[in-house]
Design a protein around this motif. Structure first.
Motif, PDB file in Angstrom:
ATOM      1  N   VAL A 147       9.734 -11.129  10.002  1.00 58.42           N
ATOM      2  CA  VAL A 147       9.795 -10.907  11.549  1.00 58.42           C
ATOM      3  C   VAL A 147       9.793 -12.191  12.441  1.00 58.42           C
ATOM      4  N   LEU A 150      12.395 -14.609  12.069  1.00 60.31           N
ATOM      5  CA  LEU A 150      13.858 -14.089  12.830  1.00 60.31           C
ATOM      6  C   LEU A 150      13.690 -14.261  14.273  1.00 60.31           C
ATOM      7  N   PHE A 151      12.203 -14.037  14.815  1.00 63.09           N
ATOM      8  CA  PHE A 151      12.143 -14.259  16.130  1.00 63.09           C
ATOM      9  C   PHE A 151      12.331 -15.565  16.674  1.00 63.09           C
ATOM     10  N   LEU A 154      15.879 -16.526  16.646  1.00 69.88           N
ATOM     11  CA  LEU A 154      16.694 -15.753  18.002  1.00 69.88           C
ATOM     12  C   LEU A 154      16.340 -16.760  19.172  1.00 69.88           C
ATOM     13  N   TYR A 155      14.948 -17.430  19.265  1.00 68.20           N
ATOM     14  CA  TYR A 155      14.679 -18.325  20.144  1.00 68.20           C
ATOM     15  C   TYR A 155      14.732 -19.604  19.870  1.00 68.20           C
ATOM     16  N   PHE A 164       5.655 -20.864  18.038  1.00 68.41           N
ATOM     17  CA  PHE A 164       5.562 -20.222  16.760  1.00 68.41           C
ATOM     18  C   PHE A 164       5.051 -21.459  15.638  1.00 68.41           C
ATOM     19  N   PHE A 194     -15.240  -4.478  11.985  1.00 67.16           N
ATOM     20  CA  PHE A 194     -15.260  -4.392  10.594  1.00 67.16           C
ATOM     21  C   PHE A 194     -16.502  -4.451   9.778  1.00 67.16           C
ATOM     22  N   TYR A 206     -10.203   0.991   1.839  1.00 66.60           N
ATOM     23  CA  TYR A 206      -9.287  -0.047   2.865  1.00 66.60           C
ATOM     24  C   TYR A 206     -10.133  -0.167   4.278  1.00 66.60           C
ATOM     25  N   VAL A 207     -11.101   0.552   4.384  1.00 67.28           N
ATOM     26  CA  VAL A 207     -11.839   0.022   5.755  1.00 67.28           C
ATOM     27  C   VAL A 207     -12.778  -1.015   5.389  1.00 67.28           C
ATOM     28  N   ALA A 210     -10.004  -4.157   5.135  1.00 67.48           N
ATOM     29  CA  ALA A 210      -8.918  -4.391   6.188  1.00 67.48           C
ATOM     30  C   ALA A 210      -9.472  -5.700   6.746  1.00 67.48           C
ATOM     31  N   GLY A 250      26.821  -6.062  16.327  1.00 68.62           N
ATOM     32  CA  GLY A 250      25.496  -6.307  17.219  1.00 68.62           C
ATOM     33  C   GLY A 250      24.547  -7.120  16.686  1.00 68.62           C
ATOM     34  N   GLU A 251      23.457  -7.611  17.472  1.00 66.76           N
ATOM     35  CA  GLU A 251      22.540  -8.479  16.971  1.00 66.76           C
ATOM     36  C   GLU A 251      21.713  -8.132  15.909  1.00 66.76           C
ATOM     37  N   ASN A 252      21.356  -6.764  15.869  1.00 70.51           N
ATOM     38  CA  ASN A 252      20.535  -6.094  14.629  1.00 70.51           C
ATOM     39  C   ASN A 252      21.453  -6.340  13.439  1.00 70.51           C
ATOM     40  N   LEU A 255      21.695  -9.591  12.300  1.00 66.37           N
ATOM     41  CA  LEU A 255      20.266 -10.355  11.645  1.00 66.37           C
ATOM     42  C   LEU A 255      19.835  -9.614  10.516  1.00 66.37           C
ATOM     43  N   PHE A 256      19.773  -8.202  10.449  1.00 67.37           N
ATOM     44  CA  PHE A 256      19.137  -7.601   9.204  1.00 67.37           C
ATOM     45  C   PHE A 256      20.230  -7.213   7.870  1.00 67.37           C
TER      46      PHE A 256
ATOM     47  N   GLY B  19     -15.973  -0.649  11.507  1.00 68.42           N
ATOM     48  CA  GLY B  19     -17.346  -0.908  12.127  1.00 68.42           C
ATOM     49  C   GLY B  19     -18.507  -1.083  11.237  1.00 68.42           C
ATOM     50  N   PHE B 677      10.186  -9.704  21.796  1.00 70.39           N
ATOM     51  CA  PHE B 677      11.011  -9.553  20.748  1.00 70.39           C
ATOM     52  C   PHE B 677      12.021  -8.865  21.036  1.00 70.39           C
ATOM     53  N   GLN B 685      22.177  -7.632  22.543  1.00 67.66           N
ATOM     54  CA  GLN B 685      23.090  -6.593  22.177  1.00 67.66           C
ATOM     55  C   GLN B 685      24.010  -6.667  23.403  1.00 67.66           C
TER      56      GLN B 685
END
Lengths: 342, 687
Positions: A147, A150-151, A154-155, A164, A194, A206-207, A210, A250-252, A255-256, B19, B677, B685
């Motif tokens: 993502v 792609l950003f 775009l820029y 970036f 965490f 997953y706690v 994370a 369209g740009e979407n 891109l995708f 936490g 974004f 668009q």
């Protein structure tokens, strides 16, 4: 397509044989059985335990005289002080040893580790936490880096793109241990978002995962952004993109549907190389966060010279790598039908 | 709720459920007295007969008991008290026969291996079975009875040669000459020759009584499925995560520390025992109030549950300790030491109040310090068969003495160990009978000048090069003297020590090459006699000097414990005499002291070892944790530890509050990026 797939699978067989031969040479030819026994038995190593270890692991068998002596001792008929000595056993020839070794590996019979637990059970226990951490971490890091790439596309050429790129280089050059310690100290110990370490099975685990997932994402995102950005920029400048835009898409959609799909072949290659390593987990993250994954088990096996576990990990790693490459070859064929012709 | 809102709600819920683990665990405890500790590795075995490492031995000490145990509180010279036996066994036949009478109120914990899952009474059959089982294992503690009991070694040989499991089981029913069952609760051990260390050896986990039903039912898994007579039962063990031990409801009536119901029925029993312990020297000033008064007379074990969290990384363990997840911490590394302590530890201050050594910030958190001597010695072993450093001629002796003299032990302890050690003055560590604080090995000081003089006397050429560095050569025109030291790990602490040895050796012109090995590789090289010097450590199994003196006994030559391959006929003869002398018989005790003095002198003459330092343990613990008075050689002291759940919960709640500002800033940044974004896509668009 079927013929193509079968051909790729057949190519994998000699590679697998090569792996087995190589590991056999590493474990059983370079080291003598006595050396391996002393390393594995550690403090318990003495002539008697070494002899037993060699018989138990299939390196040696009893001679006829040795077998007779053993039976006499077992039945209590031997003279007091009778002992099995080095002369009562003989080594098994290397080809026979290799045959047993190959059959054991191919039937996934990995034996028992130095603490007498079945290696397959140990690996299965470790594989769960590793996959539980690495699969979401890998997916998340890939998703974010695609993502953001792609950003950047775009820029392209703007301050945001450069920002970036700098971020990616910064993340790539950051030392993993330093980043782990930094995140663990601030996010867990000081700010208490965490848990500091630990693991639980089930979804509640997953706690604990994370933060390691977050760190893995941060660590691998840099290279991901760099790689995917170049990929996307290559694609975004192609004629078909210009044509799509000229058609009024369209740009979407551009891109995708077009850019992302055409960038898939190099991405699949990257994933094919990465996926087999996911089962091994991340040694550093597992150690720092106390996650009972395969990374830790592997390192422990190396430290303790646990031969059975080491050879199982090496074999499974190689097998998964071969399978992932076969899968990648087949996926190429699906994504780009021209590949099958070649 | 839309899909996006649901996702956001789930993310928030997840975030809130994260936490501090300390708070979650403290809440789970409720009002139960849970002691929570950390281990860096899993115990290898929960089978007492195989428990050769400290981690395994301590865990086994929770579920299993031996015939005898260490007295708590311990007098300066540790003493044994009855545990599973009614009284200390009767020793007859000039120390060759021990008659044990078991208590008749001891039962195994409940377990599915017993009929109806109910643990049965422990009998003499179980004790004899356990001794045979100890001898049936290829590894573990068989050495404590090896070559000691008539018939037992032949039985072991037969057992090990027998492959069939059923045949092996039948062997347990065969009698052994030296082990006799007299009645249901009495049995005898007959020895080939006096073995005064027998009771010490049986106080180790190797002397634990195990039920045959459990061994047969669980087979190889018995080492992960303890079924014993001890105060705790294993409730849950998840490898690499945690072990949870809960109170054994069938544990016999015993009151803190080792009192029975008759003892506590006496009027004023607290003062009676206080006086007794003070007379024995078992209580130092302050010990009564700190360790004994709060608990005396309470049912053992003090804690309802013991939890051991496996945390491999020292930094994570330290953070968990500071967060209150674990009650005490003893793996201090240099960085953590620098943070927790105000300067180097000093024994003078610590004797008054160890807490004064702590940084104020740490003290204010309610963290306390306990310091105790560890009965162990760190030393360097010379390979006596190596042509450069070994040998018994004067030249090589002088070389070894010179190397010993160049080691600056005081600096090593202050700069590298933060004061957590004491210079070693002899080969027997403190708290062991035979240790003499006034004895001084002639080569234990730091004197590089004398060391260089010794080298010159021995014919080595010692000179300074143009840059002022000392260079020692085998002869005036020979090559520089280079030696190698083998180490058992490559962790940072070991690297630091390796650097220290190198710097010290440079003082006398010797170049040291430090080989950092893995532990198995180190053992292999030592067992095969590869290498010139080995960095070594010995922790006493029991407080009898024989335990450390055996390390230089000729017949124990490698692959036995004598890695130096040291051989001295006089030393060997003295050792043989010493090992049958008892400390409890005054005449023999006197002779034993004389022998130890003579053996020390022999070792000082030949210098097969360089004594470096004795360890001191620094343990930090929280306010809510009530530690035990140090009982270094016992593996069963956890039964005397307890934590106060209310104090802990209050502390962790107060300390573990979330700092929200960075999270808010990060969320804003994230929203900004997403918005940018989305804005760009919408703009393109439209455009």
């Amino acid at each position: 397509m079927l013929f193509y797939a079968v051909r790729r699978i057949l190519y994998a067989i000699p590679i697998l044989f090569g792996v087995i031969l190589l590991t056999f040479t590493l474990f059983y030819v370079i080291n003598t059985p006595d050396t391996l026994a002393v390393k594995e038995l550690q403090k318990a190593a003495n002539p008697e335990t070494i002899r037993q270890w060699k018989i138990q692991k299939g390196f040696c068998v009893y001679t006829d005289e040795g077998f007779r002596k053993k039976m006499e001792i077992e039945a209590g008929r031997a003279a007091p002080g009778t002992e099995i000595t080095e002369e009562d056993i003989r080594p098994v020839s290397k080809p026979i040893l290799f045959l047993h070794y190959s059959v054991d590996l191919l039937t996934f019979n990995f034996g028992r580790d130095r603490d007498d637990r079945p290696v397959s059970a140990v690996l299965l226990d470790g594989m769960g936490p590793s996959l539980k951490m690495m699969v979401p971490a890998f997916c998340l890091s890939e998703m974010i880096s695609i993502v953001l790439a792609l950003f950047c596309a775009l820029y392209r050429g703007t301050v945001i793109d450069r920002a970036f790129v700098v971020l990616a280089v910064f993340l790539m050059s950051f030392n993993s241990v330093a980043l782990i310690l930094f995140f663990q100290k601030f996010l867990a110990a000081d700010w208490r978002y965490f848990p500091i370490s630990g693991y639980e099975s089930g979804l509640s685990g997953y706690v604990y995962l994370a933060l390691p997932i977050l760190i893995y994402t941060a660590l691998s995102m840099g290279a991901g952004i760099r790689f995917n950005r170049i990929l996307m920029l290559d694609e975004i400048n192609q004629d078909y993109v210009r044509t799509a835009r000229a058609k009024g898409l369209g740009e979407n959609t551009v891109l995708f549907r077009h850019v992302l799909r055409n960038a898939l072949i190099p991405l699949i290659t990257r994933w094919a190389v990465s996926i087999p390593f996911l089962y091994l987990g991340s040694l550093l993250l597992e150690t720092f966060f106390g996650i009972p994954g395969l990374g830790g088990i592997t390192v422990e096996a190396i430290q303790n010279a646990d031969l059975s576990t080491m050879r199982a990990v090496v074999f499974l790693g190689a097998l998964l790598f071969i399978l992932a490459n076969v899968a990648a070859d087949i996926l190429y064929g699906i994504v780009d039908p021209r590949v099958q012709v070649g | 709720m839309s899909r996006n809102n649901a996702l956001i709600a789930m993310a928030c819920l997840f975030f809130l459920s994260c936490g501090s683990r300390a708070v979650v665990l403290a809440r789970q405890d409720g009002d139960r007295h849970v002691v929570r500790l950390a281990l860096s590795v899993d115990p290898r075995f929960l089978d007492p007969h195989r428990a050769g490492d400290v981690y395994s031995a301590r865990q086994c000490g929770l579920a299993y008991e031996s015939l005898v145990d260490y007295q708590y509180p311990s007098p300066p010279e540790p003493q044994l008290v009855p545990c599973l036996v009614r009284h200390i066994p009767e020793i007859t036949d000039e120390g060759r026969t021990y008659t044990f009478t078991l208590r008749d109120d001891i039962s195994f914990q409940d377990d599915p291996c017993f009929p109806n899952g109910v643990g049965r009474r422990v009998t003499a059959q179980d004790a004899v079975y356990s001794l045979k089982r100890l001898m049936s294992l290829a590894e573990g503690g068989f050495w404590v009875l090896e070559n000691k009991v008539p018939g037992l070694d032949d039985w072991r040989r037969r057992f090990l040669a027998t492959g069939h499991p059923q045949a092996r089981d039948r062997l347990f029913d065969e009698p052994v000459e030296g082990l006799t069952i007299l009645d249901d609760y009495t049995f005898q051990i007959r020895l080939r020759s006096p073995y005064p260390q027998l009771l010490w050896a049986l106080s180790l986990p190797y002397g634990a009584i195990v039920p045959r039903e459990a061994v047969e039912r669980y087979g190889l898994d018995f080492s992960r499925h303890p079924v014993g007579t001890g105060p705790f039962m294993l409730k849950e063990y998840v490898k690499k995560q945690h072990l949870v031990w809960t109170r054994n409801p069938k544990y016999r009536e015993i009151y803190f520390p080792q009192l029975d119901s008759t003892d506590i029925r006496q009027n004023n029993y607290k003062n009676i025992f206080r006086r007794k312990w003070e007379q024995e020297g078992a209580l130092d000033p302050g010990d009564w109030d700190r360790y004994m008064a709060p608990h005396i007379g309470k049912h053992i074990p003090l804690a309802d549950e013991l939890q051991f969290l496996i945390i491999p990384e020292a930094s994570a363990m330290w953070m968990e300790f500071l967060a209150g997840t674990i009650d005490c911490y003893e793996r201090l590394n240099k960085e953590q030491f620098d943070r927790a302590f105000a300067g180097t530890a000093n024994s003078k201050n610590s004797a008054v109040s160890p807490d004064t050594l702590l940084e104020r910030e740490i003290r204010e958190q309610g963290i306390h310090l306990q310091i105790c001597d560890d009965p162990s010695i760190n030393y360097l072993v010379f390979n006596m068969e190596d042509e450069r450093v070994g040998g018994y001629d004067e030249r090589h002796k002088q070389l070894r003495r010179a190397i010993s003299l160049c080691m600056d032990r005081a600096y090593l302890i202050s700069a590298y160990l933060n004061g957590r050690g004491r210079p070693a003055n002899m080969l027997i560590p403190p708290d062991v009978r035979g240790y003499n604080p006034d004895y001084r090995t002639p080569w234990g000081g730091y004197d590089p000048q004398q060391a260089r003089a010794l080298l010159r006397e021995a014919g080595y050429s010692v000179s300074q090069n143009s840059s002022g560095e000392w260079v020692t050569c085998e002869s005036p025109n020979g090559s520089p003297l280079e030696l190698s030291v083998e180490f058992r790990s490559a962790i940072q602490g070991t690297r630091d020590i390796a650097r220290f040895y190198t710097i010290c050796a440079q003082e006398i012109g010797i170049r040291l090459q430090c080989n950092l090995q893995t532990f198995p590789e180190f053992l292999r090289r030592a067992a095969e006699g590869k290498g010139q010097l080995y960095d070594a450590n010995w922790t006493m199994d029991y407080p009898d000097a024989q335990n450390v003196l055996q390390l230089l006994y000729g017949p124990n030559r490698r692959p036995g414990v004598n890695y130096a391959a040291y051989r001295n006929d006089r030393y060997d003869r003295l050792y043989e005499e010493l090992q049958v002398l008892s400390d409890s018989i005054p005449g023999e005790r006197q002779r034993k002291s004389e022998i130890i003095r003579e053996m020390s002198a022999i070792v000082d003459e030949d210098v097969p070892w360089i004594y470096l330092y004795y360890n001191r343990l620094f343990v930090l613990y929280h306010d809510w944790f009530s530690p035990t008075k140090p009982l270094p050689m016992s593996t069963r002291s956890y039964r005397y530890a307890v934590s106060d759940p209310a104090t802990r919960l209050e502390w962790v709640r107060h300390t573990n509050t979330m700092f929200r500002l960075p999270a808010v800033l990060f969320a804003l940044l994230f929203v900004g990026i997403v918005a940018a974004f989305v804005y760009k896509i919408v703009e393109q668009q439209r455009g």
